[in-house]
Design a protein around this motif. Structure first.
Motif, PDB file in Angstrom:
ATOM      1  N   TRP A 177      23.649  -3.338 -13.591  1.00  0.00           N
ATOM      2  CA  TRP A 177      24.072  -1.993 -13.223  1.00  0.00           C
ATOM      3  C   TRP A 177      23.835  -1.661 -11.757  1.00  0.00           C
ATOM      4  O   TRP A 177      24.304  -0.637 -11.275  1.00  0.00           O
ATOM      5  CB  TRP A 177      23.371  -0.966 -14.123  1.00  0.00           C
ATOM      6  CG  TRP A 177      23.791  -1.118 -15.547  1.00  0.00           C
ATOM      7  CD1 TRP A 177      23.142  -1.817 -16.516  1.00  0.00           C
ATOM      8  CD2 TRP A 177      24.970  -0.605 -16.149  1.00  0.00           C
ATOM      9  NE1 TRP A 177      23.852  -1.760 -17.686  1.00  0.00           N
ATOM     10  CE2 TRP A 177      24.978  -1.017 -17.493  1.00  0.00           C
ATOM     11  CE3 TRP A 177      26.022   0.177 -15.682  1.00  0.00           C
ATOM     12  CZ2 TRP A 177      25.995  -0.677 -18.378  1.00  0.00           C
ATOM     13  CZ3 TRP A 177      27.032   0.523 -16.566  1.00  0.00           C
ATOM     14  CH2 TRP A 177      27.018   0.092 -17.890  1.00  0.00           C
ATOM     15  N   VAL A 230      20.464   0.400 -18.536  1.00  0.00           N
ATOM     16  CA  VAL A 230      20.908   0.769 -17.189  1.00  0.00           C
ATOM     17  C   VAL A 230      19.707   0.848 -16.237  1.00  0.00           C
ATOM     18  O   VAL A 230      19.765   0.374 -15.111  1.00  0.00           O
ATOM     19  CB  VAL A 230      21.690   2.103 -17.207  1.00  0.00           C
ATOM     20  CG1 VAL A 230      22.018   2.561 -15.791  1.00  0.00           C
ATOM     21  CG2 VAL A 230      22.970   1.958 -18.023  1.00  0.00           C
ATOM     22  N   GLY A 279      28.141  -3.347 -12.874  1.00  0.00           N
ATOM     23  CA  GLY A 279      28.252  -1.902 -13.018  1.00  0.00           C
ATOM     24  C   GLY A 279      29.421  -1.354 -12.231  1.00  0.00           C
ATOM     25  O   GLY A 279      29.913  -0.258 -12.504  1.00  0.00           O
ATOM     26  N   ASP A 311      21.089   4.196 -21.503  1.00  0.00           N
ATOM     27  CA  ASP A 311      20.830   4.811 -20.191  1.00  0.00           C
ATOM     28  C   ASP A 311      19.462   4.446 -19.610  1.00  0.00           C
ATOM     29  O   ASP A 311      19.374   3.984 -18.478  1.00  0.00           O
ATOM     30  CB  ASP A 311      20.953   6.333 -20.269  1.00  0.00           C
ATOM     31  CG  ASP A 311      22.387   6.807 -20.455  1.00  0.00           C
ATOM     32  OD1 ASP A 311      23.305   5.986 -20.295  1.00  0.00           O
ATOM     33  OD2 ASP A 311      22.576   7.994 -20.750  1.00  0.00           O
TER      34      ASP A 311
END
Length: 163
Positions: free
Chosen positions: A116, A110, A25, A106
């Protein structure tokens, strides 16, 4: 056919993000919430200005690729010849991609992917809250509804030139 095309469009989206993030990330800090990016600068992990510049470059490339893919699907694959169908498709694909980004990228990738998490940033939230995701995706949907009109016109123009 549209379901397959939408899935391929979202796969392209995912692959572009995966290529940008590579294996950390840290390569895509510009995707993180502002507070997280500010904290990386405070901790000496990253330079906020440099990260935002990198983000602008990536987003320009990303938007061009996704727009060209959309135009190729509508004009070359689907051979759309009427404005209503062109509007529907130039709206549908980006709207689905927008929600795919918010939910699958997201919240799921993530939110649960170790890739991430950035070393040295433990304890600092990096996943956007549901409310922010819903608000941003709602605004994105409205924007895509508006942008669909000129993009549909461009798609029809390209289709006429190509045939």
């Amino acid at each position: 056919m549209p379901a397959l095309q939408i899935a391929l469009y979202c796969l392209l989206f995912f692959l572009l993000v995966k290529c940008a993030v590579k294996d950390s990330g840290r390569n895509c800090l510009y995707f993180y919430p502002k507070a997280h990016l500010d904290e990386t600068q405070r901790r000496g992990i990253a330079n906020r200005e440099a990260e935002m510049k990198k983000g602008r470059r990536f987003m320009a490339f990303f938007c061009i690729v996704m727009l060209l893919a959309l135009l190729a699907i509508v004009t070359l694959w689907n051979r759309v010849s009427d404005f209503g169908t062109a509007c529907l498709q130039t709206c549908l694909f980006p709207v689905v991609m927008n929600w795919f980004d918010g939910i699958v990228i997201d919240l799921l990738w993530v939110g649960h992917g170790k890739i991430w998490r950035i070393e040295g940033m433990e304890g600092v939230p990096y996943v956007k809250p549901w409310r922010e995701i819903l608000v941003r995706r709602g605004m994105g949907t409205a924007i895509h509804l508006i942008l669909a009109l000129p993009i549909a016109g461009i798609a029809l123009l390209i289709g006429r030139i190509a045939s």
